[in-house]
Write an enzyme that holds these catalytic residues in place. Structure first.
Site, PDB file in Angstrom:
ATOM      1  N   ARG A  38      56.119 -39.566  19.074  1.00  0.00           N
ATOM      2  CA  ARG A  38      55.162 -40.026  20.079  1.00  0.00           C
ATOM      3  C   ARG A  38      54.665 -38.830  20.899  1.00  0.00           C
ATOM      4  O   ARG A  38      55.198 -38.543  21.972  1.00  0.00           O
ATOM      5  CB  ARG A  38      55.793 -41.095  20.966  1.00  0.00           C
ATOM      6  CG  ARG A  38      56.237 -42.327  20.182  1.00  0.00           C
ATOM      7  CD  ARG A  38      56.655 -43.468  21.080  1.00  0.00           C
ATOM      8  NE  ARG A  38      55.556 -43.908  21.908  1.00  0.00           N
ATOM      9  CZ  ARG A  38      54.561 -44.708  21.504  1.00  0.00           C
ATOM     10  NH1 ARG A  38      54.535 -45.142  20.248  1.00  0.00           N
ATOM     11  NH2 ARG A  38      53.603 -45.064  22.328  1.00  0.00           N
ATOM     12  N   ASP A  87      46.223 -57.939  12.902  1.00  0.00           N
ATOM     13  CA  ASP A  87      46.290 -56.579  13.413  1.00  0.00           C
ATOM     14  C   ASP A  87      46.517 -55.552  12.305  1.00  0.00           C
ATOM     15  O   ASP A  87      46.117 -54.399  12.425  1.00  0.00           O
ATOM     16  CB  ASP A  87      47.450 -56.516  14.419  1.00  0.00           C
ATOM     17  CG  ASP A  87      47.392 -55.289  15.302  1.00  0.00           C
ATOM     18  OD1 ASP A  87      46.285 -54.800  15.550  1.00  0.00           O
ATOM     19  OD2 ASP A  87      48.454 -54.841  15.749  1.00  0.00           O
ATOM     20  N   TYR A 113      53.301 -42.285  13.523  1.00  0.00           N
ATOM     21  CA  TYR A 113      53.409 -43.503  12.726  1.00  0.00           C
ATOM     22  C   TYR A 113      52.343 -44.549  13.046  1.00  0.00           C
ATOM     23  O   TYR A 113      52.399 -45.672  12.541  1.00  0.00           O
ATOM     24  CB  TYR A 113      54.797 -44.134  12.863  1.00  0.00           C
ATOM     25  CG  TYR A 113      55.248 -44.403  14.287  1.00  0.00           C
ATOM     26  CD1 TYR A 113      54.578 -45.296  15.098  1.00  0.00           C
ATOM     27  CD2 TYR A 113      56.364 -43.766  14.815  1.00  0.00           C
ATOM     28  CE1 TYR A 113      54.996 -45.550  16.387  1.00  0.00           C
ATOM     29  CE2 TYR A 113      56.803 -44.008  16.096  1.00  0.00           C
ATOM     30  CZ  TYR A 113      56.109 -44.911  16.882  1.00  0.00           C
ATOM     31  OH  TYR A 113      56.535 -45.164  18.163  1.00  0.00           O
ATOM     32  N   CYS A 143      63.855 -66.014   8.337  1.00  0.00           N
ATOM     33  CA  CYS A 143      63.006 -64.869   7.965  1.00  0.00           C
ATOM     34  C   CYS A 143      61.654 -65.280   7.391  1.00  0.00           C
ATOM     35  O   CYS A 143      60.623 -64.718   7.753  1.00  0.00           O
ATOM     36  CB  CYS A 143      63.775 -64.018   6.951  1.00  0.00           C
ATOM     37  SG  CYS A 143      62.819 -62.731   6.160  1.00  0.00           S
ATOM     38  N   CYS A 193      51.088 -67.632   8.581  1.00  0.00           N
ATOM     39  CA  CYS A 193      50.628 -66.745   9.645  1.00  0.00           C
ATOM     40  C   CYS A 193      49.147 -66.997   9.903  1.00  0.00           C
ATOM     41  O   CYS A 193      48.612 -68.041   9.541  1.00  0.00           O
ATOM     42  CB  CYS A 193      50.926 -65.290   9.328  1.00  0.00           C
ATOM     43  SG  CYS A 193      50.201 -64.691   7.785  1.00  0.00           S
ATOM     44  N   GLY A 224      45.075 -48.999  19.900  1.00  0.00           N
ATOM     45  CA  GLY A 224      44.929 -47.859  20.767  1.00  0.00           C
ATOM     46  C   GLY A 224      45.662 -47.975  22.102  1.00  0.00           C
ATOM     47  O   GLY A 224      46.720 -48.568  22.209  1.00  0.00           O
ATOM     48  N   CYS A 249      63.232 -65.702  -2.540  1.00  0.00           N
ATOM     49  CA  CYS A 249      63.242 -65.956  -1.097  1.00  0.00           C
ATOM     50  C   CYS A 249      63.369 -67.444  -0.791  1.00  0.00           C
ATOM     51  O   CYS A 249      64.070 -67.837   0.146  1.00  0.00           O
ATOM     52  CB  CYS A 249      61.963 -65.413  -0.456  1.00  0.00           C
ATOM     53  SG  CYS A 249      61.760 -63.635  -0.604  1.00  0.00           S
TER      54      CYS A 249
END
Length: 380
Positions: free
Chosen positions: A139, A281, A25, A331, A265, A71, A322
């Protein structure tokens, strides 16, 4: 360089997306195009020192937090991180504190790493998705070997050395069915801090469909409810579960600390091993490239019109459905990367996880209100 009061957390990736595992994933795998074939990526000393200096200069709080990601960042080697801490000491500002956090899969941890991490007081996040059969479902090493035994060994070594180790558990379509088994397993490991990260993986050939391993939205909410009820009954004050801590914050008029629940954000950008700075990210691509640290500054990157607009879009594009929601403050539409389904009214931009978050936050409201009333009574 002008520095105002600001909160940010830069994910610095010393080896980019390079990893010794091949998790099914992992969304970093798509960033392998940033790597040079046949050459191991590693942040060079010129970029590293410039980053350390600018990060310190740009930070406005008493505690200066560095976050090392991948990574697998341990693939940079101990000597790289010795250079990190040496540079931090070289440029350490008087009267302030520097803390390093690192996120790892745990499989490379050994005694040498533990002695270093303990001596330098690193906070370590380690990925464990539950008991062995659940963890090893996705994993795996590149050759298919499971990773659980090595990850568990690494985690236990961290604890023996007195290192603060926080567990990150990815909740997918399979472990979501066993909430108490997963939670109790992590609790029995001695976890003091747990983050449950929902897996949402979009299909390549669809704008609105998710992969078969993605967590179903409703089931994720029910997973959280089941764990929450046990946590309230047995573990308050013993274990911090990130989403439960976040659920309580609005009741006290506190802003969320987790970026996905903030109104806007843009405070958690990424710097790749080559010095490239990206908005987030989840958006390491040409559209969200802000600049390179060798020719610009972190302060300017964080305050750039492009980065500010990226952060503001989260609030501006929130659907009316929302905006009018009773648990919106808990949220705020969650992460923009997950806003790809339609509202019941047919508007674009509803979060895929909405149904799950809504049932969980509604379930937690009575507890949150009770905590607030108890706090008010103590203050009067």
């Amino acid at each position: 360089m002008s520095v105002g009061l600001r909160e940010f957390q830069i994910f610095a990736k010393p080896v980019g997306a390079l990893c010794n595992l091949n998790c099914r994933y992992c969304y970093y795998l798509k960033n392998n195009n940033l790597l040079t074939p046949g050459k191991k990526p590693l942040m060079d000393d010129r970029i590293l020192e410039k980053y350390v200096v600018q990060h310190i200069q740009t930070s406005s709080g008493e505690v200066i937090m560095f976050s090392w990601h991948g990574g697998e960042p341990l693939m940079a080697g101990i000597e790289f991180f010795r250079r990190v801490t040496a540079l931090q000491r070289k440029h350490w500002p008087d009267g302030r504190r520097i803390v390093n956090g690192i996120q790892t899969n745990g499989t490379l941890i050994d005694e040498k790493w533990c002695r270093f991490l303990a001596d330098e007081k690193f906070v370590v996040g380690i990925s464990i998705d539950g008991p062995g059969n659940l963890h090893d479902m996705f994993r795996l090493h590149a050759d298919g070997r499971p990773s659980f035994s090595k990850a568990l060994k690494g985690y236990r070594m961290l604890l023996r050395h007195g290192i603060v180790a926080e567990i990150l558990c990815v909740v997918n379509a399979f472990n979501v069915r066993e909430p108490l088994r997963v939670y109790r397993f992590l609790k029995d490991l001695g976890a003091g801090y747990i983050t449950f990260l929902p897996l949402v993986e979009r299909c390549h050939d669809s704008e609105t469909e998710v992969s078969e391993i993605s967590v179903p939205a409703r089931e994720f909410g029910e997973f959280l409810i089941t764990v929450f009820d046990e946590w309230v009954e047995k573990d308050i004050g013993k274990i911090k579960v990130q989403i439960f801590e976040e659920a309580i914050r609005p009741a006290f008029g506190q802003e969320h600390t987790l970026c996905i629940f903030k109104e806007t954000c843009g405070g958690v950008p990424v710097m790749e091993y080559n010095g490239n700075f990206y908005s987030c990210d989840h958006y390491v691509d040409s559209e969200h490239f802000i600049g390179n640290i060798l020719s610009g500054s972190l302060s300017d990157f964080l305050d750039s019109p492009q980065q500010v607009a990226f952060g503001e879009r989260k609030k501006l594009l929130l659907p009316d459905y929302c905006v009018e929601c009773e648990v919106r403050a808990m949220c705020n539409g969650e992460c923009p990367k997950n806003r790809f389904i339609k509202t019941p009214d047919g508007d674009e931009g509803l979060n895929y996880l909405c149904e799950g978050y809504k049932v969980f936050f509604r379930h937690s409201l009575p507890f949150v209100k009770a905590v607030r009333e108890t706090w008010k009574n103590k203050c009067t």
